[in-house]
Write an enzyme that holds these catalytic residues in place. Structure first.
Site, short mmCIF file in Angstrom:
data_model
loop_
_atom_site.label_atom_id
_atom_site.label_comp_id
_atom_site.label_asym_id
_atom_site.label_seq_id
_atom_site.Cartn_x
_atom_site.Cartn_y
_atom_site.Cartn_z
N THR A 125 0.82 -1.20 0.00
CA THR A 125 0.00 0.00 0.00
C THR A 125 0.86 1.26 0.00
O THR A 125 1.97 1.27 0.55
CB THR A 125 -0.91 0.02 1.25
OG1 THR A 125 -1.51 1.32 1.38
CG2 THR A 125 -0.15 -0.26 2.54
N ASP A 126 0.30 2.34 -0.56
CA ASP A 126 1.02 3.63 -0.53
C ASP A 126 1.10 4.20 0.88
O ASP A 126 1.86 5.14 1.14
CB ASP A 126 0.38 4.64 -1.50
CG ASP A 126 -1.05 5.01 -1.14
OD1 ASP A 126 -1.63 4.40 -0.21
OD2 ASP A 126 -1.61 5.94 -1.78
N GLU A 127 0.30 3.64 1.82
CA GLU A 127 0.32 4.17 3.19
C GLU A 127 1.67 3.98 3.87
O GLU A 127 1.94 4.62 4.87
CB GLU A 127 -0.78 3.52 4.04
CG GLU A 127 -2.16 3.84 3.52
CD GLU A 127 -3.26 3.78 4.57
OE1 GLU A 127 -2.97 3.74 5.76
OE2 GLU A 127 -4.43 3.78 4.15
N TYR A 153 -1.77 -0.15 11.15
CA TYR A 153 -1.98 -0.84 9.87
C TYR A 153 -0.79 -0.61 8.94
O TYR A 153 -0.18 -1.55 8.42
CB TYR A 153 -3.28 -0.36 9.21
CG TYR A 153 -3.35 -0.69 7.73
CD1 TYR A 153 -3.47 -2.00 7.29
CD2 TYR A 153 -3.26 0.32 6.76
CE1 TYR A 153 -3.52 -2.31 5.92
CE2 TYR A 153 -3.31 0.02 5.40
CZ TYR A 153 -3.43 -1.29 4.99
OH TYR A 153 -3.47 -1.60 3.64
N LYS A 157 2.08 -3.20 7.40
CA LYS A 157 2.27 -3.42 5.96
C LYS A 157 3.72 -3.11 5.57
O LYS A 157 4.31 -3.78 4.72
CB LYS A 157 1.30 -2.55 5.15
CG LYS A 157 -0.16 -2.97 5.25
CD LYS A 157 -0.45 -4.32 4.61
CE LYS A 157 -0.35 -4.31 3.10
NZ LYS A 157 -0.74 -5.63 2.53
P1 NAD Z 1 -10.15 -6.74 2.58
O1 NAD Z 1 -10.13 -6.42 4.03
O2 NAD Z 1 -11.39 -6.44 1.78
O3 NAD Z 1 -9.85 -8.29 2.37
C1 NAD Z 1 -8.88 -8.97 3.11
C2 NAD Z 1 -9.13 -10.47 2.92
O4 NAD Z 1 -8.08 -11.17 3.64
C3 NAD Z 1 -10.46 -10.95 3.50
O5 NAD Z 1 -11.09 -11.83 2.62
C4 NAD Z 1 -10.05 -11.69 4.79
O6 NAD Z 1 -10.94 -12.73 5.14
C5 NAD Z 1 -8.68 -12.20 4.39
N1 NAD Z 1 -7.83 -12.45 5.57
C6 NAD Z 1 -7.63 -11.63 6.63
N2 NAD Z 1 -6.80 -12.21 7.51
C7 NAD Z 1 -6.45 -13.41 6.99
C8 NAD Z 1 -5.61 -14.46 7.42
N3 NAD Z 1 -4.96 -14.40 8.60
N4 NAD Z 1 -5.47 -15.54 6.64
C9 NAD Z 1 -6.14 -15.62 5.45
N5 NAD Z 1 -6.96 -14.67 5.00
C10 NAD Z 1 -7.11 -13.57 5.76
O7 NAD Z 1 -8.88 -6.02 1.97
P2 NAD Z 1 -8.67 -5.34 0.53
O8 NAD Z 1 -9.13 -3.95 0.58
O9 NAD Z 1 -9.17 -6.27 -0.50
O10 NAD Z 1 -7.08 -5.31 0.49
C11 NAD Z 1 -6.34 -6.41 -0.02
C12 NAD Z 1 -4.86 -6.10 0.07
O11 NAD Z 1 -4.58 -4.93 -0.68
C13 NAD Z 1 -4.38 -5.81 1.48
O12 NAD Z 1 -3.11 -6.40 1.63
C14 NAD Z 1 -4.28 -4.30 1.56
O13 NAD Z 1 -3.29 -3.90 2.46
C15 NAD Z 1 -3.91 -3.96 0.13
N6 NAD Z 1 -4.32 -2.65 -0.37
C16 NAD Z 1 -5.62 -2.24 -0.28
C17 NAD Z 1 -6.01 -1.03 -0.83
C18 NAD Z 1 -7.45 -0.55 -0.75
O14 NAD Z 1 -7.72 0.59 -1.10
N7 NAD Z 1 -8.39 -1.37 -0.32
C19 NAD Z 1 -5.07 -0.22 -1.47
C20 NAD Z 1 -3.74 -0.65 -1.54
C21 NAD Z 1 -3.39 -1.88 -1.00
O1 DAU Z 2 -4.08 4.09 0.35
C1 DAU Z 2 -4.35 2.73 0.38
C2 DAU Z 2 -5.19 2.38 1.60
O2 DAU Z 2 -6.50 2.90 1.36
C3 DAU Z 2 -5.23 0.89 1.86
O3 DAU Z 2 -3.94 0.44 2.18
C4 DAU Z 2 -6.21 0.56 2.98
O4 DAU Z 2 -6.33 -0.84 3.15
C5 DAU Z 2 -7.57 1.13 2.63
O5 DAU Z 2 -8.48 0.89 3.69
C6 DAU Z 2 -7.45 2.63 2.37
O6 DAU Z 2 -7.12 3.35 3.58
P1 DAU Z 2 -7.82 4.74 3.98
O7 DAU Z 2 -7.65 4.96 5.42
O8 DAU Z 2 -7.39 5.83 3.06
O9 DAU Z 2 -9.35 4.36 3.59
P2 DAU Z 2 -10.73 4.62 4.33
O10 DAU Z 2 -11.80 4.20 3.38
O11 DAU Z 2 -10.77 4.04 5.69
O12 DAU Z 2 -10.76 6.21 4.46
C7 DAU Z 2 -10.63 7.03 3.33
C8 DAU Z 2 -10.64 8.47 3.81
O13 DAU Z 2 -11.96 8.77 4.30
C9 DAU Z 2 -9.71 8.73 4.99
O14 DAU Z 2 -9.17 10.03 4.86
C10 DAU Z 2 -10.60 8.66 6.21
C11 DAU Z 2 -11.93 9.16 5.69
N1 DAU Z 2 -13.14 8.57 6.33
C12 DAU Z 2 -13.23 7.23 6.39
C13 DAU Z 2 -14.33 6.63 6.97
C14 DAU Z 2 -14.44 5.13 7.08
C15 DAU Z 2 -14.15 9.40 6.77
O15 DAU Z 2 -14.08 10.64 6.70
N2 DAU Z 2 -15.24 8.82 7.36
C16 DAU Z 2 -15.38 7.46 7.48
O16 DAU Z 2 -16.40 7.01 8.04
#
Ligand code: NAD
Ligand code: DAU
Length: 339
Positions: A125-127, A153, A157
């Site tokens: 992730t970019d985080e 988190y 990562k």
């Molecule tokens: P998500 O939370 O929707 O899905 C995570 C999945 O992993 C779920 O199906 C969960 O059951 C499974 N899981 C959790 N713990 C586990 C374990 N111990 N063993 C096996 N399975 C397990 O997450 P997502 O948003 O799909 O993100 C997927 C990946 O991409 C993550 O690694 C996250 O850090 C990364 N990522 C997400 C975003 C985003 O915007 N969502 C952006 C950049 C990177």
């Molecule tokens: O940048 C990549 C990341 O993006 C991934 O690594 C993470 O897994 C993914 O969850 C996401 O992280 P963020 O913290 O950016 O996403 P989130 O949807 O939780 O929040 C997006 C923005 O919105 C953040 O600035 C917080 C804000 N927010 C979020 C929630 C849930 C609100 O203002 N209100 C809310 O209720």
């Protein structure tokens, strides 16, 4: 080719499984998922009907389970999506983030070392880069930006990424890492900003915006993330990190207002609530490396993608209503009850 996808019952992993099954008629997909609160087997209903797909329920931090799957399936490529992924949850309870994101990644790397693979791809992730100031729109995250994490988190990562690179250098394991910006699209769990706001707006419930709503995220349509991962894991250079993003920066308030406008709901639903502790201000990716080395380009602009996403949530109410009917309500009360 046998591709092992961990976390495939989650948001991006499930989209990736459908992308791969569709694009490659010869490959088999093996999915490992623990089905935590974020994993939903209903999402994989169509994949489960495909004879080129197999699902194993289990924990990536459980060495015996992981080794058992490797011994049986002999994957060529491993793509690790499995993670605890929600920043707010990591602030409440960091321990599971360390177990899954760090120990889980190490357990997979150990299995790769033991059984041998062509490529281990870590979905990062970019985080891990921390955040950028709002008043410096000329700055972007490159692959050389120092790791500087804000939440448990992102720290977990970052630890995982460093382990992956250590396994490359020390044991010669063939690895790649991609670091993507915020995704949105189908099957996004309704605790994250976009699906949360869509589902609550549809129910005429208040929309909790953290702080001033000026924080900026760089949104990428999930299918574009899948095409990028596919390219990196197959053609990316061994041992390299690739940033993924499409220059779609929006403030949270802009995103929420766009959703309200599309749904024909009033802005009076917006409620400003207490800010997230350590809240990152701005994420913005420089995707030059993946574009110039691998020719990757995103296909979906934010304006189109958000419309498609809203349409998907309107057409697939059962999917998210089943989730809301589960433990999600308790979680929501815990997280927002005293805000
Ligand atoms: P998500 O939370 O929707 O899905 C995570 C999945 O992993 C779920 O199906 C969960 O059951 C499974 N899981 C959790 N713990 C586990 C374990 N111990 N063993 C096996 N399975 C397990 O997450 P997502 O948003 O799909 O993100 C997927 C990946 O991409 C993550 O690694 C996250 O850090 C990364 N990522 C997400 C975003 C985003 O915007 N969502 C952006 C950049 C990177
Ligand atoms: O940048 C990549 C990341 O993006 C991934 O690594 C993470 O897994 C993914 O969850 C996401 O992280 P963020 O913290 O950016 O996403 P989130 O949807 O939780 O929040 C997006 C923005 O919105 C953040 O600035 C917080 C804000 N927010 C979020 C929630 C849930 C609100 O203002 N209100 C809310 O209720």
């Amino acid at each position: 080719m046998v591709i092992l996808v961990t976390g495939g019952a989650g948001f991006i992993g499930s989209n990736f499984i459908y992308y791969e099954l569709d694009k490659y008629a010869e490959d088999r997909i093996v999915c490992i998922d623990a089905l935590t609160y974020a994993g939903n087997l209903e999402t994989l209903e169509e994949a489960l009907k495909n004879e080129r797909f197999v699902f194993y329920r289990g924990d990536i931090a459980d060495g015996e389970f992981v080794n058992g799957v490797f011994a049986k399936e002999h994957p060529d490529i491993v793509v690790n999506f499995a993670a605890e992924s929600h920043v707010d949850r990591s602030i409440e309870a960091p321990d599971i983030f360390l177990r899954t994101n760090v120990i889980g990644t190490m357990t997979l790397l150990e299995a790769c070392r033991k059984y041998g693979i062509q490529r281990f791809h870590q979905v990062g992730t970019d985080e891990v880069y921390g955040d950028l100031p709002l008043d410096r729109t000329d700055l972007f995250f490159t692959e050389e930006t120092p790791i500087h994490t804000s939440s448990p988190y992102s720290a977990s990562k970052a630890a995982a990424d460093l382990l992956v690179l250590a396994y490359h250098r020390t044991y010669g394991l063939p690895v790649t890492i991609s670091r993507c910006s915020n995704n949105y699209g189908p099957y996004h769990f309704p605790e994250k900003l976009i699906p949360l706001m869509i589902s609550r707006a549809l129910a005429d419930e208040s929309l909790p915006v953290y702080g001033s709503g000026e924080n900026v995220r760089d949104w990428l349509y999930v299918k574009d993330h899948c095409s990028a991962i596919d390219l990196v894991m197959r053609k990316g250079r061994n041992g390299e990190v690739y940033n993924i993003g499409g220059h779609n920066e929006r403030t949270n308030l802009q995103v929420v207002k766009t959703i309200l406008k599309e749904l024909g709901k009033p802005e009076t639903l917006i409620t400003y609530v207490k800010d997230r502790p350590g809240h990152d201000m701005r994420y913005a990716i420089d995707p030059t490396k993946i574009r110039s080395e691998l020719g990757w380009q995103p296909e979906t602009s934010f304006d189109d993608g958000i419309k498609q996403t809203i349409r998907w949530y309107l057409d697939n109410r059962t999917w998210w209503e089943h989730i809301l009917a589960g433990d999600y309500r308790n979680y929501y009360e815990r997280m927002y009850g005293d805000r």
